[in-house]
Design a protein around this motif. Structure first.
Motif, PDB file in Angstrom:
ATOM      1  N   ASN A 312       0.853  -1.186   0.000  1.00 18.60           N
ATOM      2  CA  ASN A 312       0.000   0.000   0.000  1.00 18.60           C
ATOM      3  C   ASN A 312       0.893   1.241   0.000  1.00 18.60           C
ATOM      4  O   ASN A 312       0.860   2.067   0.909  1.00 18.60           O
ATOM      5  CB  ASN A 312      -0.911  -0.002   1.228  1.00 18.60           C
ATOM      6  CG  ASN A 312      -2.037   1.013   1.128  1.00 18.60           C
ATOM      7  OD1 ASN A 312      -2.738   1.083   0.127  1.00 18.60           O
ATOM      8  ND2 ASN A 312      -2.219   1.804   2.177  1.00 18.60           N
ATOM      9  N   ASN A 329      -7.280   3.639  -0.025  1.00 20.53           N
ATOM     10  CA  ASN A 329      -8.301   4.001  -1.008  1.00 20.53           C
ATOM     11  C   ASN A 329      -8.366   2.839  -1.989  1.00 20.53           C
ATOM     12  O   ASN A 329      -7.497   2.713  -2.856  1.00 20.53           O
ATOM     13  CB  ASN A 329      -7.958   5.306  -1.715  1.00 20.53           C
ATOM     14  CG  ASN A 329      -8.091   6.513  -0.809  1.00 20.53           C
ATOM     15  OD1 ASN A 329      -8.679   6.427   0.264  1.00 20.53           O
ATOM     16  ND2 ASN A 329      -7.549   7.640  -1.223  1.00 20.53           N
ATOM     17  N   LEU A 330      -9.358   1.995  -1.824  1.00 21.16           N
ATOM     18  CA  LEU A 330      -9.418   0.720  -2.545  1.00 21.16           C
ATOM     19  C   LEU A 330     -10.024   0.894  -3.933  1.00 21.16           C
ATOM     20  O   LEU A 330     -11.212   1.191  -4.076  1.00 21.16           O
ATOM     21  CB  LEU A 330     -10.242  -0.287  -1.738  1.00 21.16           C
ATOM     22  CG  LEU A 330     -10.336  -1.705  -2.295  1.00 21.16           C
ATOM     23  CD1 LEU A 330      -8.957  -2.346  -2.370  1.00 21.16           C
ATOM     24  CD2 LEU A 330     -11.266  -2.559  -1.445  1.00 21.16           C
ATOM     25  N   GLY A 331      -9.203   0.695  -4.964  1.00 18.00           N
ATOM     26  CA  GLY A 331      -9.673   0.803  -6.340  1.00 18.00           C
ATOM     27  C   GLY A 331     -10.356  -0.470  -6.795  1.00 18.00           C
ATOM     28  O   GLY A 331      -9.920  -1.576  -6.472  1.00 18.00           O
ATOM     29  N   VAL A 342     -11.036   2.839 -13.016  1.00 15.87           N
ATOM     30  CA  VAL A 342     -10.725   2.268 -11.705  1.00 15.87           C
ATOM     31  C   VAL A 342     -11.068   3.295 -10.625  1.00 15.87           C
ATOM     32  O   VAL A 342     -10.175   3.914 -10.040  1.00 15.87           O
ATOM     33  CB  VAL A 342      -9.241   1.847 -11.607  1.00 15.87           C
ATOM     34  CG1 VAL A 342      -9.007   1.028 -10.330  1.00 15.87           C
ATOM     35  CG2 VAL A 342      -8.816   1.037 -12.816  1.00 15.87           C
ATOM     36  N   ASN A 344     -12.166   4.517  -6.898  1.00 10.62           N
ATOM     37  CA  ASN A 344     -11.740   3.936  -5.624  1.00 10.62           C
ATOM     38  C   ASN A 344     -12.631   4.375  -4.471  1.00 10.62           C
ATOM     39  O   ASN A 344     -13.251   5.430  -4.504  1.00 10.62           O
ATOM     40  CB  ASN A 344     -10.277   4.255  -5.335  1.00 10.62           C
ATOM     41  CG  ASN A 344     -10.000   5.749  -5.256  1.00 10.62           C
ATOM     42  OD1 ASN A 344     -10.259   6.388  -4.239  1.00 10.62           O
ATOM     43  ND2 ASN A 344      -9.485   6.321  -6.344  1.00 10.62           N
ATOM     44  N   LYS A 346     -12.815   5.689  -0.904  1.00 14.76           N
ATOM     45  CA  LYS A 346     -11.949   6.431  -0.007  1.00 14.76           C
ATOM     46  C   LYS A 346     -12.015   5.849   1.417  1.00 14.76           C
ATOM     47  O   LYS A 346     -13.096   5.530   1.926  1.00 14.76           O
ATOM     48  CB  LYS A 346     -12.362   7.904   0.039  1.00 14.76           C
ATOM     49  CG  LYS A 346     -12.467   8.570  -1.325  1.00 14.76           C
ATOM     50  CD  LYS A 346     -11.169   8.586  -2.090  1.00 14.76           C
ATOM     51  CE  LYS A 346     -11.310   9.358  -3.403  1.00 14.76           C
ATOM     52  NZ  LYS A 346     -10.150   9.219  -4.285  1.00 14.76           N
ATOM     53  N   GLU A 376     -13.285  10.586  -7.867  1.00 19.49           N
ATOM     54  CA  GLU A 376     -13.431   9.175  -7.515  1.00 19.49           C
ATOM     55  C   GLU A 376     -12.419   8.297  -8.247  1.00 19.49           C
ATOM     56  O   GLU A 376     -12.202   7.146  -7.875  1.00 19.49           O
ATOM     57  CB  GLU A 376     -14.851   8.699  -7.828  1.00 19.49           C
ATOM     58  CG  GLU A 376     -15.910   9.342  -6.948  1.00 19.49           C
ATOM     59  CD  GLU A 376     -17.320   9.050  -7.433  1.00 19.49           C
ATOM     60  OE1 GLU A 376     -18.174   8.723  -6.583  1.00 19.49           O
ATOM     61  OE2 GLU A 376     -17.573   9.159  -8.650  1.00 19.49           O
ATOM     62  N   GLY A 380      -6.141   6.465  -5.669  1.00 21.10           N
ATOM     63  CA  GLY A 380      -6.187   5.069  -5.256  1.00 21.10           C
ATOM     64  C   GLY A 380      -4.841   4.604  -4.721  1.00 21.10           C
ATOM     65  O   GLY A 380      -3.787   5.118  -5.128  1.00 21.10           O
ATOM     66  N   SER A 383      -5.541  -1.838  -5.815  1.00 18.15           N
ATOM     67  CA  SER A 383      -6.756  -2.122  -6.594  1.00 18.15           C
ATOM     68  C   SER A 383      -7.073  -3.606  -6.666  1.00 18.15           C
ATOM     69  O   SER A 383      -6.215  -4.469  -6.456  1.00 18.15           O
ATOM     70  CB  SER A 383      -6.613  -1.564  -8.018  1.00 18.15           C
ATOM     71  OG  SER A 383      -6.568  -0.159  -8.018  1.00 18.15           O
ATOM     72  N   ASN A 400      -2.400  -0.237 -11.669  1.00 19.89           N
ATOM     73  CA  ASN A 400      -2.939   1.104 -11.858  1.00 19.89           C
ATOM     74  C   ASN A 400      -1.810   2.082 -11.549  1.00 19.89           C
ATOM     75  O   ASN A 400      -1.165   1.972 -10.510  1.00 19.89           O
ATOM     76  CB  ASN A 400      -4.121   1.328 -10.907  1.00 19.89           C
ATOM     77  CG  ASN A 400      -5.019   2.452 -11.348  1.00 19.89           C
ATOM     78  OD1 ASN A 400      -5.174   2.714 -12.533  1.00 19.89           O
ATOM     79  ND2 ASN A 400      -5.617   3.131 -10.398  1.00 19.89           N
ATOM     80  N   GLU A 403       0.290   2.967  -8.036  1.00 23.98           N
ATOM     81  CA  GLU A 403      -0.003   1.974  -7.011  1.00 23.98           C
ATOM     82  C   GLU A 403       1.042   0.852  -7.054  1.00 23.98           C
ATOM     83  O   GLU A 403       1.642   0.608  -8.098  1.00 23.98           O
ATOM     84  CB  GLU A 403      -1.409   1.403  -7.193  1.00 23.98           C
ATOM     85  CG  GLU A 403      -2.503   2.461  -7.070  1.00 23.98           C
ATOM     86  CD  GLU A 403      -3.896   1.911  -7.315  1.00 23.98           C
ATOM     87  OE1 GLU A 403      -4.050   0.670  -7.347  1.00 23.98           O
ATOM     88  OE2 GLU A 403      -4.831   2.712  -7.481  1.00 23.98           O
TER      89      GLU A 403
END
Length: 466
Positions: A312, A329-331, A342, A344, A346, A376, A380, A383, A400, A403
């Motif tokens: 991360n 922040n999960l994409g 993609v 994400n 928050k 949005e 990210g 992902s 991505n 990341e």
């Protein structure tokens, strides 16, 4: 009598230094009365489709760009007729011209009031969020884009340029434009055809795309070949590379040739996870929530990251630093009609399973509707791509940009599996993990993937990781 002004609204930067956007559709027409922040157009940036709100309350005086046109940021796209006293500035210092003075200038008549200033600087007005900073002007003249007015004390050729929409509307009243839709008019322009010459076969004489294509083929093909061309139709279709697809392609190329990718695979028995999913769906606490294997897998990724924080993080080439994110922040990769995006979630690490379920549902619905905002799509940290929904077992996903890792979830399938030294039919899933080898070494990537697999094989393992 209340004085009115013509104010131009120039295309704003809709996020992160984007240089252009495509006008997809207008929600208003010339002569319509609009209110402040009313949606007037739908535009597509390199990242998303965005609804454009009006920075003024007034009447639409002119639309400067047709749907399907790619417009550079800062170029005028629409003019409004607004009251001089009660208008709101939309940022980017739109040109301000007295309508009566402009029309008088075009007609060669003196302006009302004789010495009244035309195009004088507007007083400082409040700026709308999202339209950039208001530009301060000095008395020194500057070079302006076409269609804008310099701050002068009399009507100038630049002021007359602002009047072009007025003159154009007067001309359109004398010559009726052939009936067609914006995409058809654009096709005709691309083919170099005059729509006045194209016979319309649609309702009420509407000129259709087929009319333009057939007319183009008849003009370009020899007489003896024209029937054959019309019979066979087009042998290939070309689509301009722009918008979301153009941005995604550039980002994937940059990622693939910048970050050294490593991909590892793990196939796990997820029978216990699927049983948990079935129990949760029958639990009153989860009534009304959409629960899928992605929901559980997303939560598992968030838990596994606690033991593997390097996944991360981000490699900052400009500052030569490794940026460790203390949030997630999960994409979620989403296939849309305009290409892969993609968006994400928050601060996903703070969410309960129910909150995560709601966020995933909203994210998916928004992406499929093409309403995902640039915000949005930004920021990210890691992902997930759910290739299992397409019946795919495994793959080598590309990171991505920005990341360190991406997880691909394969399809859940029934397969023979050894349980307690006996063969049984179980539900299995393949996990694929790609990571940036500059940030994550093999041991760290393998440990994360093993933890993720352990949680999905036995959800009770979460208790040993939190």
């Amino acid at each position: 009598m209340t004085a009115t002004m013509i104010k131009e609204f120039r295309l704003p930067d809709l996020g992160e230094g984007l240089t252009e956007s495509e006008i997809l559709s207008w929600k208003v027409a010339v002569g319509d009365t609009v209110t402040l922040n009313q949606v007037i157009a739908e535009v597509e940036t390199a990242k998303a489709v965005v609804e454009l709100p009006s920075p003024f309350a007034g009447t639409v005086a002119a639309l400067h760009e047709q749907p399907g046109t790619v417009v550079e940021v800062g170029k005028p796209i629409v003019s409004f007729e607004v009251d001089d006293a009660g208008s709101s500035n939309g940022g980017g210092a739109p040109a301000v011209v007295d309508r009566s003075a402009v029309e008088a200038s075009v007609k060669g008549a003196p302006t009302a009031g004789g010495t009244e200033a035309v195009g004088a600087p507007a007083k400082r007005e409040p700026n709308l969020v999202g339209y950039g900073a208001v530009v301060e002007h000095s008395g020194r003249p500057t070079r302006r884009a076409r269609g804008q007015v310099q701050d002068v004390k009399s009507v100038t050729p630049e002021a007359a340029a602002i009047a072009e929409p007025v003159v154009a509307r007067q001309a359109e009243a004398d010559v009726e434009r052939p009936r067609s839709t914006p995409p058809v008019r654009k096709l005709a322009r691309d083919l170099g055809l005059d729509l006045q010459l194209v016979p319309g076969t649609g309702p009420g004489g509407l000129i259709t795309r087929e009319d333009v294509q057939n007319f183009s083929g008849a003009v370009e093909a020899p007489a003896e070949l024209a029937p054959v061309a019309a019979e066979l139709g087009e042998r290939e279709t070309r689509t301009a590379i722009k918008g979301v697809r153009k941005f995604t392609a550039a980002a994937m190329v940059q990622s693939a040739f910048t970050a050294p990718h490593v991909t590892e695979f793990l196939t796990v028995d997820v029978t216990a996870t699927m049983e948990l999913l079935a129990r949760l769906k029958g639990n009153r606490a989860f009534e009304g929530y959409k629960l899928t294997p992605l929901t559980i897998a997303a939560k598992a990724v968030l838990v596994a990251l606690r033991n593997s924080p390097t996944l991360n993080s981000r490699w900052d080439e400009s500052s030569q630093e490794i940026v460790q994110f203390n949030y997630v922040n999960l994409g979620i990769a989403a296939a849309t009609p305009r290409g892969l995006t993609v968006p994400n979630i928050k601060d996903a690490h703070r969410m309960t399973l129910r909150e995560l379920s709601t966020a995933l549902t909203e994210l998916t619905d928004t992406a499929r509707a093409g309403k995902t905002s640039p915000a949005e799509l930004s920021g990210g940290t890691i992902s997930i791509t759910n290739i299992g929904v397409f019946g795919i077992d495994a793959g080598t996903p590309i990171l991505n940009p920005g990341e360190a890792a991406i997880v691909a979830l394969g399809a859940v399938r029934k397969a023979p599996w050894v349980v307690n030294d006996e063969l049984a039919v179980r539900q299995v899933m393949s996990l694929s993990l790609s990571f940036d080898h500059r940030l994550v070494d093999g041991e760290q990537g393998s440990r994360f993937l093993a933890d993720l697999g352990a949680i999905l094989s036995d959800p009770a393992m979460v208790m040993t990781m939190i």
